[in-house]
Design a protein around this motif. Structure first.
Motif, PDB file in Angstrom:
ATOM      1  N   GLN A  90       4.216  -4.179   4.044  1.00 16.25           N
ATOM      2  CA  GLN A  90       2.890  -3.948   4.621  1.00 16.25           C
ATOM      3  C   GLN A  90       2.967  -3.032   5.844  1.00 16.25           C
ATOM      4  O   GLN A  90       3.951  -3.097   6.598  1.00 16.25           O
ATOM      5  CB  GLN A  90       2.265  -5.288   5.049  1.00 16.25           C
ATOM      6  CG  GLN A  90       1.892  -6.199   3.884  1.00 16.25           C
ATOM      7  CD  GLN A  90       0.713  -5.668   3.077  1.00 16.25           C
ATOM      8  OE1 GLN A  90      -0.187  -5.028   3.607  1.00 16.25           O
ATOM      9  NE2 GLN A  90       0.726  -5.924   1.780  1.00 16.25           N
TER      10      GLN A  90
ATOM     11  N   PRO B 275       0.800  -1.221   0.000  1.00 18.28           N
ATOM     12  CA  PRO B 275       0.000   0.000   0.000  1.00 18.28           C
ATOM     13  C   PRO B 275       0.835   1.274   0.000  1.00 18.28           C
ATOM     14  O   PRO B 275       1.922   1.299   0.579  1.00 18.28           O
ATOM     15  CB  PRO B 275      -0.788  -0.101   1.308  1.00 18.28           C
ATOM     16  CG  PRO B 275      -0.747  -1.529   1.690  1.00 18.28           C
ATOM     17  CD  PRO B 275       0.492  -2.115   1.121  1.00 18.28           C
TER      18      PRO B 275
ATOM     19  N   SER C 254      -1.000  -1.696  10.442  1.00 20.07           N
ATOM     20  CA  SER C 254      -2.473  -1.641  10.460  1.00 20.07           C
ATOM     21  C   SER C 254      -2.935  -0.522   9.525  1.00 20.07           C
ATOM     22  O   SER C 254      -2.136   0.336   9.126  1.00 20.07           O
ATOM     23  CB  SER C 254      -2.980  -1.326  11.875  1.00 20.07           C
ATOM     24  OG  SER C 254      -2.576  -0.004  12.226  1.00 20.07           O
ATOM     25  N   MET C 255      -4.230  -0.510   9.222  1.00 19.13           N
ATOM     26  CA  MET C 255      -4.793   0.563   8.389  1.00 19.13           C
ATOM     27  C   MET C 255      -4.662   1.912   9.101  1.00 19.13           C
ATOM     28  O   MET C 255      -4.442   2.938   8.463  1.00 19.13           O
ATOM     29  CB  MET C 255      -6.277   0.293   8.102  1.00 19.13           C
ATOM     30  CG  MET C 255      -6.535  -0.635   6.944  1.00 19.13           C
ATOM     31  SD  MET C 255      -5.820  -0.090   5.363  1.00 19.13           S
ATOM     32  CE  MET C 255      -6.876   1.281   4.946  1.00 19.13           C
TER      33      MET C 255
ATOM     34  N   LYS D  78      -6.792  -1.135   1.014  1.00 17.62           N
ATOM     35  CA  LYS D  78      -7.632  -2.221   1.560  1.00 17.62           C
ATOM     36  C   LYS D  78      -7.659  -3.395   0.592  1.00 17.62           C
ATOM     37  O   LYS D  78      -7.492  -4.547   0.989  1.00 17.62           O
ATOM     38  CB  LYS D  78      -9.054  -1.712   1.783  1.00 17.62           C
ATOM     39  CG  LYS D  78      -9.225  -1.103   3.143  1.00 17.62           C
ATOM     40  CD  LYS D  78     -10.692  -0.858   3.470  1.00 17.62           C
ATOM     41  CE  LYS D  78     -10.770   0.043   4.695  1.00 17.62           C
ATOM     42  NZ  LYS D  78     -11.805   1.035   4.643  1.00 17.62           N
TER      43      LYS D  78
ATOM     44  N   LEU E 263      -6.176   5.011   0.396  1.00 16.80           N
ATOM     45  CA  LEU E 263      -6.629   4.123   1.477  1.00 16.80           C
ATOM     46  C   LEU E 263      -7.560   3.036   0.935  1.00 16.80           C
ATOM     47  O   LEU E 263      -7.486   1.880   1.353  1.00 16.80           O
ATOM     48  CB  LEU E 263      -7.313   4.929   2.586  1.00 16.80           C
ATOM     49  CG  LEU E 263      -6.385   5.841   3.410  1.00 16.80           C
ATOM     50  CD1 LEU E 263      -7.184   6.660   4.415  1.00 16.80           C
ATOM     51  CD2 LEU E 263      -5.308   5.027   4.143  1.00 16.80           C
ATOM     52  N   ARG E 264      -8.409   3.428  -0.017  1.00 18.51           N
ATOM     53  CA  ARG E 264      -9.316   2.420  -0.628  1.00 18.51           C
ATOM     54  C   ARG E 264      -8.500   1.367  -1.366  1.00 18.51           C
ATOM     55  O   ARG E 264      -8.736   0.174  -1.237  1.00 18.51           O
ATOM     56  CB  ARG E 264     -10.305   3.100  -1.587  1.00 18.51           C
ATOM     57  CG  ARG E 264     -11.543   3.655  -0.884  1.00 18.51           C
ATOM     58  CD  ARG E 264     -12.685   3.871  -1.864  1.00 18.51           C
ATOM     59  NE  ARG E 264     -12.390   4.878  -2.868  1.00 18.51           N
ATOM     60  CZ  ARG E 264     -12.516   6.206  -2.692  1.00 18.51           C
ATOM     61  NH1 ARG E 264     -12.936   6.687  -1.536  1.00 18.51           N
ATOM     62  NH2 ARG E 264     -12.229   7.064  -3.657  1.00 18.51           N
TER      63      ARG E 264
ATOM     64  N   MET F 108      -4.170  -5.083   0.307  1.00 13.65           N
ATOM     65  CA  MET F 108      -3.781  -5.877   1.482  1.00 13.65           C
ATOM     66  C   MET F 108      -4.474  -7.231   1.455  1.00 13.65           C
ATOM     67  O   MET F 108      -3.895  -8.230   1.885  1.00 13.65           O
ATOM     68  CB  MET F 108      -4.087  -5.105   2.771  1.00 13.65           C
ATOM     69  CG  MET F 108      -3.035  -4.027   3.029  1.00 13.65           C
ATOM     70  SD  MET F 108      -3.535  -2.747   4.170  1.00 13.65           S
ATOM     71  CE  MET F 108      -3.208  -3.471   5.733  1.00 13.65           C
ATOM     72  N   GLU F 109      -5.687  -7.291   0.937  1.00 15.73           N
ATOM     73  CA  GLU F 109      -6.393  -8.570   0.815  1.00 15.73           C
ATOM     74  C   GLU F 109      -5.725  -9.452  -0.236  1.00 15.73           C
ATOM     75  O   GLU F 109      -5.433 -10.618   0.012  1.00 15.73           O
ATOM     76  CB  GLU F 109      -7.877  -8.341   0.452  1.00 15.73           C
ATOM     77  CG  GLU F 109      -8.722  -7.858   1.610  1.00 15.73           C
ATOM     78  CD  GLU F 109      -8.508  -8.665   2.900  1.00 15.73           C
ATOM     79  OE1 GLU F 109      -8.623  -9.903   2.840  1.00 15.73           O
ATOM     80  OE2 GLU F 109      -8.187  -8.066   3.947  1.00 15.73           O
TER      81      GLU F 109
ATOM     82  N   GLU G  97      -2.852   5.174   7.582  1.00  9.30           N
ATOM     83  CA  GLU G  97      -3.507   6.482   7.402  1.00  9.30           C
ATOM     84  C   GLU G  97      -2.687   7.590   8.082  1.00  9.30           C
ATOM     85  O   GLU G  97      -2.468   8.650   7.493  1.00  9.30           O
ATOM     86  CB  GLU G  97      -4.944   6.442   7.955  1.00  9.30           C
ATOM     87  CG  GLU G  97      -5.627   7.776   7.794  1.00  9.30           C
ATOM     88  CD  GLU G  97      -7.136   7.730   7.996  1.00  9.30           C
ATOM     89  OE1 GLU G  97      -7.708   6.636   8.104  1.00  9.30           O
ATOM     90  OE2 GLU G  97      -7.719   8.831   8.052  1.00  9.30           O
TER      91      GLU G  97
END
Ligand code: ADP
Ligand code: 5GP
Length: 211
Positions: free
Chosen positions: A135, A24, A138-139, A165, A161-162, A168-169, A143
């Motif tokens: 990675q 990300p 955490s989100m 997500k 940020l979108r 990360m999946e 942020e």
């Protein structure tokens, strides 16, 4: 036809195995890569991508990216200048064949920093890199890091940020990445990164010393 072209393109440039970094936006890829390139400037070479986004303060044209207009970028893609290209957060990004070739011609480990679309597209070529995912812990931390970096508008931040997500999946799916590094404490993450690349680093050092 497409694949055969890439086969010929890359087999003509045998050298150390390239390394693809993804993860990300805001996870710390550039920070870790800059550290690595500073410590091992005669081992790694950065594949300078093209982008249509504006340079951030401190970024240098030709070093961080080649900054181009959308028209220039599209023309390059049409001409077949790019190994891969993608739309990310409202801008185009792409890896040119010339960028990779320039690094490989120096017998250095070519580092690519690409988004998930880039990872998927590079998997369709014969580049055969090592895939490393960086990675965030955490989100929330992601942020905060993006906000503290102060480089993004609120709109760009939300888009990133979108995308994070989704990335990360996908990144957790088995077989996508060879190595996954959680960049919590920077020095710890850097140690893990160096140990993941230890063999490649030693190999290039040996080869370049004896030539
Ligand atoms: P990316 O290249 O993945 O978009 P950056 O390297 O620009 O991410 O890092 C995003 C922000 O987080 C930067 O301001 C950077 O200084 C900071 N940062 C990177 N790694 C860490 C870390 N381990 N702890 C705290 N802040 C970090
Ligand atoms: P940034 O604008 O923060 O520099 O980069 C945004 C995203 O674009 C990051 O996820 C980065 O990895 C990705 N990116 C940078 N260069 C390229 C490229 O050449 N190709 C692709 N597909 N993504 C890239």
């Amino acid at each position: 036809m497409y694949m055969r072209f890439f086969s010929r393109f890359f087999s003509a440039m045998a050298g150390p195995r390239p390394v693809v970094f993804s993860g990300p936006s805001g996870a710390g890829k550039s920070t870790l890569l800059k550290k690595l390139m500073k410590e091992y400037d005669n081992v790694f070479g950065f594949s300078v991508s093209h982008t249509t986004r504006n340079p951030r303060p401190g970024e240098v044209n030709g070093k961080d990216y080649h900054y181009v207009t959308r028209e220039e970028m599209k023309a390059g893609v049409e001409r077949g200048d790019f190994i891969e290209s993608a739309e990310f957060s409202g801008n185009m990004y792409g890896t040119s064949k010339a960028a990779v070739q320039k690094v490989q011609a120096q017998n250095l480990i070519c580092i690519l920093d690409v988004d998930m679309q880039g990872v998927k597209n590079i998997k369709e070529t014969d580049l055969n890199p090592l895939y490393i995912s960086i990675q965030p812990p955490s989100m929330e931390v992601l942020e905060n890091r993006l906000r503290d970096r102060k480089t993004e508008s609120e709109e760009s931040l939300q888009k990133r940020l979108r995308a994070a997500k989704v990335d990360m999946e996908i990144g957790k799916e088995p077989g996508v990445f060879d190595v996954i590094i959680v960049n919590d404490n920077l020095e710890d993450a850097y140690k893990v990164l160096k140990s993941a690349l230890n063999e490649e680093i030693d190999q290039v050092k040996k080869t370049n010393m004896s030539s």
